[in-house]
Each structure stands twice: as structure tokens, then as C-alpha cells.
Design an enzyme around this catalytic site. Structure first.
Site, PDB file in Angstrom:
ATOM      1  CG  HIS A 196     -24.259 -45.335 -24.243  1.00 11.18           C
ATOM      2  ND1 HIS A 196     -24.347 -44.020 -23.837  1.00 11.18           N
ATOM      3  CD2 HIS A 196     -23.652 -45.999 -23.233  1.00 11.18           C
ATOM      4  CE1 HIS A 196     -23.827 -43.901 -22.627  1.00 11.18           C
ATOM      5  NE2 HIS A 196     -23.399 -45.087 -22.240  1.00 11.18           N
TER       6      HIS A 196
ATOM      7  CE  LYS B 138     -27.441 -45.923 -21.664  1.00  8.23           C
ATOM      8  NZ  LYS B 138     -27.649 -46.909 -20.578  1.00  8.23           N
TER       9      LYS B 138
END
Length: 238
Positions: free
Chosen positions: A135, A139
């Protein structure tokens, strides 16, 4: 449909764009700068709230929506140790809650594919299984909620895997989830079965946030007028 957006970051803005394209109205936007506007009077203007915030604020945000009698779709991850508390609040208020670790239609199909493959692989003990997820660096939780859902799907079939861990492990009882944070990366999840003979992999790669945002709007459309606790399985009929 009148929507309250609880969380107006990148995901909130993507949800707003799709909601407006579908003819819905955004009647409230809450972020860190206007928490004073998160009141019963303002929230009750909405038919449904869509909550995408952070692990440390999600529980109180969801409970507030339920307290004020507004159905809430939550996509925040990293707070599920408080699930029973939120569930009890929903039941106590006869409210409506829809939670998913990922609202993408493709990911929810991927969840079902993952569970089916795990059932097929379980008798073949020569294979070990592990997960990888990538990600963007903003995040806040690791591993991702999606990766945890995938791990739980694997462990339903692989009873010898007692727990997931977010690191490389020498313990055969551990299901490894390896997390990587790089930019730009909306989200990639991989389940790999490895043996001395071959590897089998299934992979889902998100190209942007539209899949997540579109699924959240779809979930909100589903939840309006309902009571109880739901998931994307009910929304998609999986």
C-alpha cells in the site's frame, strides 16, 4: 439519497465524486478541522453516513452515528478489537451498520476466490501458504484490513495455522502476512502457495480508489431503510 461523509480525505473525496455522479447529495462533510459540526442536528439531515477515518477515531465515529439514529457504512480498518462494543451499540439502538475491510466489488469476489482456493489446497500439505500486501505510505494500519480478511479466509481451511503474524516466521503454526509501504500504490494483495515443485498465486491489484469508493456508495444505497448488521456479501449477493 442524502449522505454524510465522516472523513473527507482522499477516500472521502473519491466517494463524493461518485455519489454526485449517481445523483446523490452530500449534506455533511466532517474532517479533523470541523469536528464541532458533527452534531445530531447536522447528521440527521442525512439518510446514511459513510465513515472512512482512522483506527483511533473510527469506533467513536460509528457509535456517534448509531447514537443519532443514522445508518452508517464504515470502511475504516484497524479497530476490530472493539467490534463487540460497536455491535452492542448497534443492537441497543436498533440501528444499521455495514462494515467491510474493503468495498471494492473485485476485492469481495477475490475474498470468495481466496476461500475456495484454500479449501482446494488444504489437503495438499506439501504446500505452505503466505500473504503479501503493498500500500501507499500514508496507510496507517499494517497489515491492511483486507489482508487480515484474506488471512482469516485461509485459516478457515488451514486449521494448522493458529494465527497470522505481520513478519517472517519460523513457526509453522503462523500464517505470514508481509507488508510493504511504497508510493504510489492504492493496494495489491497476493496469496501464494509454495512447494518444492511449484508455486500457485492469486493476486488482486487496485489501479485507483474508484473501486473502493464505488463499492462504498453501493453499500450506502443498500443500507438505507434497513436495520441490523451487514457486510458486502449481502450487498453483492455472494
Amino acid at each position: 439519497m442524502k449522505i454524510a461523509l465522516i472523513g473527507y480525505g482522499k477516500m472521502g473525496k473519491a466517494i463524493e465524486e461518485i455519489a454526485l455522479e449517481k445523483g446523490h447529495e452530500i449534506v455533511l462533510k466532517i474532517d479533523a478541522d470541523n469536528q464541532g459540526d458533527f452534531t445530531a442536528d447536522n447528521l440527521k439531515k442525512a439518510d446514511v453516513a459513510i465513515e472512512f477515518t482512522s483506527p483511533h477515531s473510527a469506533v467513536e465515529n460509528i457509535k456517534k452515528c448509531l447514537e443519532f439514529g443514522v445508518p452508517v457504512v464504515s470502511g475504516s480498518t484497524g479497530w476490530l478489537e472493539h467490534w463487540n462494543e460497536v455491535k452492542e451499540k448497534c443492537e441497543d439502538k436498533n440501528g444499521a451498520l455495514l462494515y467491510a475491510s474493503n468495498y471494492s466489488v473485485g476485492v469481495n469476489i477475490f475474498f470468495e476466490l481466496n476461500k475456495y482456493l484454500a479449501k482446494m489446497m488444504q489437503p495438499h500439505q506439501e504446500y505452505d501458504v503466505m500473504l503479501e500486501e503493498i500500500h501507499h505510505t500514508q496507510k496507517k494500519d499494517s497489515p491492511s484490513g483486507t489482508a487480515i480478511t484474506l488471512a482469516e479466509g485461509v485459516m478457515q481451511a488451514f486449521k494448522n495455522k493458529k494465527q497470522w503474524v505481520n513478519h517472517i516466521s519460523d513457526n509453522v503454526d503462523d500464517l505470514e502476512i508481509i507488508s510493504e509501504r511504497v508510493d504510489p500504490a492504492p493496494g495489491t494483495h497476493k496469496i501464494k502457495y509454495r512447494s518444492a515443485i511449484d508455486d500457485i498465486e492469486i493476486i488482486h491489484t487496485a489501479h485507483n480508489r474508484k473501486g473502493f469508493a464505488g463499492g462504498a456508495v453501493l453499500a450506502a444505497e443498500f443500507l438505507v431503510g434497513k436495520k441490523g448488521i451487514y457486510s458486502m456479501k449481502e450487498v453483492l449477493g455472494l
